[in-house]
Motif scaffolding. Sequence first.
Motif, PDB file in Angstrom:
ATOM      1  N   LEU A  73       0.814  -1.218   0.000  1.00 39.19           N
ATOM      2  CA  LEU A  73       0.000   0.000   0.000  1.00 39.19           C
ATOM      3  C   LEU A  73       0.846   1.266   0.000  1.00 39.19           C
ATOM      4  N   GLY A  74       2.152   1.110   0.264  1.00 43.96           N
ATOM      5  CA  GLY A  74       3.003   2.292   0.396  1.00 43.96           C
ATOM      6  C   GLY A  74       2.648   3.078   1.641  1.00 43.96           C
ATOM      7  N   ALA A  75       2.229   2.375   2.696  1.00 45.90           N
ATOM      8  CA  ALA A  75       1.758   3.012   3.922  1.00 45.90           C
ATOM      9  C   ALA A  75       2.756   2.796   5.052  1.00 45.90           C
ATOM     10  N   THR A  76       2.354   3.177   6.242  1.00 44.06           N
ATOM     11  CA  THR A  76       3.155   2.979   7.437  1.00 44.06           C
ATOM     12  C   THR A  76       2.328   2.178   8.427  1.00 44.06           C
ATOM     13  N   ALA A  77       2.972   1.257   9.125  1.00 44.33           N
ATOM     14  CA  ALA A  77       2.277   0.487  10.158  1.00 44.33           C
ATOM     15  C   ALA A  77       3.172   0.372  11.374  1.00 44.33           C
ATOM     16  N   VAL A  78       2.535   0.315  12.510  1.00 47.52           N
ATOM     17  CA  VAL A  78       3.224   0.073  13.757  1.00 47.52           C
ATOM     18  C   VAL A  78       2.513  -1.098  14.415  1.00 47.52           C
ATOM     19  N   LEU A  79       3.269  -2.162  14.672  1.00 44.83           N
ATOM     20  CA  LEU A  79       2.696  -3.317  15.358  1.00 44.83           C
ATOM     21  C   LEU A  79       2.946  -3.153  16.848  1.00 44.83           C
ATOM     22  N   THR A  80       1.885  -3.279  17.615  1.00 43.19           N
ATOM     23  CA  THR A  80       1.993  -3.138  19.058  1.00 43.19           C
ATOM     24  C   THR A  80       1.929  -4.517  19.707  1.00 43.19           C
ATOM     25  N   ARG A 101      -1.683   8.223  19.811  1.00 43.94           N
ATOM     26  CA  ARG A 101      -0.430   8.973  19.785  1.00 43.94           C
ATOM     27  C   ARG A 101       0.077   9.144  18.351  1.00 43.94           C
ATOM     28  N   LEU A 102       0.050   8.070  17.577  1.00 41.45           N
ATOM     29  CA  LEU A 102       0.556   8.140  16.199  1.00 41.45           C
ATOM     30  C   LEU A 102      -0.282   9.064  15.321  1.00 41.45           C
ATOM     31  N   VAL A 103      -1.600   8.984  15.464  1.00 43.68           N
ATOM     32  CA  VAL A 103      -2.470   9.864  14.672  1.00 43.68           C
ATOM     33  C   VAL A 103      -2.270  11.312  15.080  1.00 43.68           C
ATOM     34  N   THR A 104      -2.137  11.559  16.368  1.00 42.73           N
ATOM     35  CA  THR A 104      -1.897  12.912  16.857  1.00 42.73           C
ATOM     36  C   THR A 104      -0.595  13.470  16.279  1.00 42.73           C
ATOM     37  N   GLU A 105       0.460  12.652  16.279  1.00 40.37           N
ATOM     38  CA  GLU A 105       1.745  13.083  15.697  1.00 40.37           C
ATOM     39  C   GLU A 105       1.595  13.351  14.204  1.00 40.37           C
ATOM     40  N   LEU A 106       0.885  12.493  13.512  1.00 40.63           N
ATOM     41  CA  LEU A 106       0.689  12.668  12.077  1.00 40.63           C
ATOM     42  C   LEU A 106      -0.054  13.977  11.778  1.00 40.63           C
TER      43      LEU A 106
END
Length: 109
Positions: A73-80, A101-106
């Motif tokens: 997808l050319g995206a970013t993912a963070v696995l928790t 947190r990630l959405v807020t940073e974005l």
Amino acid sequence: MAAAGHRVAVPRLPDTAAPRLEPWRKTYGEAVPATGGADSTVLVGRGIGAVNVPRFLEQYDPAEHARLFVQGLGATAVLTPTGGHFGATPDDRVAVPEAVRLVTELLAG
């Protein structure tokens, strides 16, 4: 695809009016060997099938599956380390502070 010499399997998914993950996973799992095995299989889904193809694949190596899916997808993912599926019940509430947190940073840029 069959006319071009490819083996094609169109699984009959059970109970399409009220799909459940495990019976669909079983059906997908039975269809893969019919097409030549995992190394030569392409799974295509439409509608709710498009949602359940990734859910079928995640049982094998969730981290690798997510990496390839996101890369495609050319995206970013963070696995928790913890998580779950949303919508398991109508009143399902899952706390995802890492996602917040990630959405807020974005959004902050």
